[in-house]
Design a protein around this motif. Structure first.
Motif, PDB file in Angstrom:
ATOM      1  N   ARG A  31       0.847  -1.247  -0.103  1.00  0.00           N
ATOM      2  CA  ARG A  31      -0.039   0.178   0.022  1.00  0.00           C
ATOM      3  C   ARG A  31       0.796   1.325  -0.038  1.00  0.00           C
ATOM      4  NH1 ARG A  31      -5.080  -1.279   0.591  1.00  0.00           N
ATOM      5  NH2 ARG A  31      -5.992   0.616   1.464  1.00  0.00           N
ATOM      6  N   ILE A  32       0.225   2.500  -0.360  1.00  0.00           N
ATOM      7  CA  ILE A  32       0.961   3.637  -0.385  1.00  0.00           C
ATOM      8  C   ILE A  32       0.420   4.757   0.494  1.00  0.00           C
ATOM      9  CG2 ILE A  32       1.049   5.689  -1.714  1.00  0.00           C
ATOM     10  CD1 ILE A  32       2.661   3.604  -3.001  1.00  0.00           C
ATOM     11  N   MET A  33       1.300   5.060   1.518  1.00  0.00           N
ATOM     12  CA  MET A  33       0.880   6.254   2.261  1.00  0.00           C
ATOM     13  C   MET A  33       1.208   7.610   1.641  1.00  0.00           C
ATOM     14  SD  MET A  33       1.815   4.460   6.020  1.00  0.00           S
ATOM     15  CE  MET A  33       1.311   5.937   6.784  1.00  0.00           C
ATOM     16  N   TRP A  34       0.518   8.607   1.662  1.00  0.00           N
ATOM     17  CA  TRP A  34       0.704  10.106   0.962  1.00  0.00           C
ATOM     18  C   TRP A  34       0.237  10.938   1.686  1.00  0.00           C
ATOM     19  CZ3 TRP A  34      -3.029  12.939  -0.749  1.00  0.00           C
ATOM     20  CH2 TRP A  34      -4.351  12.472  -0.973  1.00  0.00           C
ATOM     21  N   ARG A  35       1.087  12.228   1.370  1.00  0.00           N
ATOM     22  CA  ARG A  35       0.305  13.452   1.998  1.00  0.00           C
ATOM     23  C   ARG A  35       0.850  14.572   1.213  1.00  0.00           C
ATOM     24  NH1 ARG A  35       4.309  14.379   7.418  1.00  0.00           N
ATOM     25  NH2 ARG A  35       5.871  14.583   6.358  1.00  0.00           N
ATOM     26  N   VAL A  36       0.083  15.785   1.246  1.00  0.00           N
ATOM     27  CA  VAL A  36       0.564  16.757   0.588  1.00  0.00           C
ATOM     28  C   VAL A  36       1.525  17.838   1.083  1.00  0.00           C
ATOM     29  CG1 VAL A  36      -0.437  18.784  -0.519  1.00  0.00           C
ATOM     30  CG2 VAL A  36      -1.505  16.694  -0.636  1.00  0.00           C
ATOM     31  N   SER A  37       2.424  18.072   0.593  1.00  0.00           N
ATOM     32  CA  SER A  37       3.520  19.021   1.356  1.00  0.00           C
ATOM     33  C   SER A  37       3.523  20.191   0.627  1.00  0.00           C
ATOM     34  CB  SER A  37       4.759  18.052   1.434  1.00  0.00           C
ATOM     35  OG  SER A  37       5.707  18.965   2.018  1.00  0.00           O
ATOM     36  N   ILE A  38       3.239  21.435   1.337  1.00  0.00           N
ATOM     37  CA  ILE A  38       3.143  22.801   0.709  1.00  0.00           C
ATOM     38  C   ILE A  38       4.319  23.671   1.769  1.00  0.00           C
ATOM     39  CG2 ILE A  38       2.140  24.779   0.473  1.00  0.00           C
ATOM     40  CD1 ILE A  38      -0.423  23.208   0.481  1.00  0.00           C
ATOM     41  N   VAL A  39       5.111  24.362   0.848  1.00  0.00           N
ATOM     42  CA  VAL A  39       6.194  25.127   1.467  1.00  0.00           C
ATOM     43  C   VAL A  39       5.605  25.985   2.384  1.00  0.00           C
ATOM     44  CG1 VAL A  39       8.214  26.859   0.954  1.00  0.00           C
ATOM     45  CG2 VAL A  39       7.973  24.911  -0.399  1.00  0.00           C
ATOM     46  N   ASP A  40       6.402  26.191   3.479  1.00  0.00           N
ATOM     47  CA  ASP A  40       5.820  27.271   4.481  1.00  0.00           C
ATOM     48  C   ASP A  40       4.368  26.937   5.349  1.00  0.00           C
ATOM     49  OD1 ASP A  40       8.098  28.573   4.267  1.00  0.00           O
ATOM     50  OD2 ASP A  40       7.398  30.185   2.881  1.00  0.00           O
ATOM     51  N   ARG A  62      -4.463   6.276  -6.128  1.00  0.00           N
ATOM     52  CA  ARG A  62      -5.357   7.341  -6.247  1.00  0.00           C
ATOM     53  C   ARG A  62      -5.333   8.334  -5.284  1.00  0.00           C
ATOM     54  NH1 ARG A  62      -9.045   8.027 -10.005  1.00  0.00           N
ATOM     55  NH2 ARG A  62      -9.788   6.228 -11.136  1.00  0.00           N
ATOM     56  N   ALA A  63      -4.864   9.513  -5.364  1.00  0.00           N
ATOM     57  CA  ALA A  63      -4.806  10.648  -4.492  1.00  0.00           C
ATOM     58  C   ALA A  63      -5.914  11.543  -4.519  1.00  0.00           C
ATOM     59  CB  ALA A  63      -3.678  11.514  -4.290  1.00  0.00           C
ATOM     60  N   GLY A  64      -6.801  11.566  -3.903  1.00  0.00           N
ATOM     61  CA  GLY A  64      -8.134  12.239  -4.243  1.00  0.00           C
ATOM     62  C   GLY A  64      -8.819  11.914  -5.346  1.00  0.00           C
ATOM     63  N   ASN A  65      -8.938  12.687  -6.388  1.00  0.00           N
ATOM     64  CA  ASN A  65      -9.445  12.206  -7.867  1.00  0.00           C
ATOM     65  C   ASN A  65      -8.367  11.720  -8.604  1.00  0.00           C
ATOM     66  OD1 ASN A  65     -11.854  12.627  -6.906  1.00  0.00           O
ATOM     67  ND2 ASN A  65     -12.319  14.689  -7.429  1.00  0.00           N
ATOM     68  N   MET A  66      -6.911  12.422  -8.331  1.00  0.00           N
ATOM     69  CA  MET A  66      -6.090  12.008  -9.428  1.00  0.00           C
ATOM     70  C   MET A  66      -5.453  10.638  -9.317  1.00  0.00           C
ATOM     71  SD  MET A  66      -3.918  15.325  -8.702  1.00  0.00           S
ATOM     72  CE  MET A  66      -2.883  14.638  -7.354  1.00  0.00           C
ATOM     73  N   ARG A  67      -5.136  10.286 -10.432  1.00  0.00           N
ATOM     74  CA  ARG A  67      -4.287   9.026 -10.517  1.00  0.00           C
ATOM     75  C   ARG A  67      -2.844   9.325 -10.696  1.00  0.00           C
ATOM     76  NH1 ARG A  67      -6.013   4.560 -15.367  1.00  0.00           N
ATOM     77  NH2 ARG A  67      -8.037   3.712 -13.904  1.00  0.00           N
ATOM     78  N   ILE A  68      -2.127   8.773  -9.806  1.00  0.00           N
ATOM     79  CA  ILE A  68      -0.774   9.053  -9.930  1.00  0.00           C
ATOM     80  C   ILE A  68       0.286   7.738 -10.215  1.00  0.00           C
ATOM     81  CG2 ILE A  68       1.390   9.779  -8.244  1.00  0.00           C
ATOM     82  CD1 ILE A  68      -0.523  11.796  -6.910  1.00  0.00           C
TER      83      ILE A  68
END
Length: 76
Positions: A31-40, A62-68
């Protein structure tokens, strides 16, 4: 598991200042674990997704509605 310190295995770029960090959980059912990382910005929580394959054999999650696709993820 909210913002726990987990090893990042890869990064998928979204914009100049945002990306998706990826951690691959090995085991019987990978399985994949993912998170969004934004500067600052403070760290986001980790999400979990399963790895699927297309008919041609490309692995993705799938990350939300996106296929990565995993072949587009940059290893770190």
């Amino acid at each position: 598991m909210k913002t726990k310190n987990i090893d990042v295995h890869g990064v998928y770029s979204l914009t100049n200042c945002a990306c998706i960090e990826i951690h691959i959980k090995e085991g019987y059912d990978s399985r994949i674990m993912w998170r969004v990382s934004i500067v600052d910005h403070p760290l986001q929580k980790w999400h979990e997704a399963r790895i699927d394959e297309t008919a041609t054999g490309r692995a993705y999650f799938r990350a939300g509605n996106m296929r990565i696709y995993l072949d587009q993820v940059m290893r770190v």
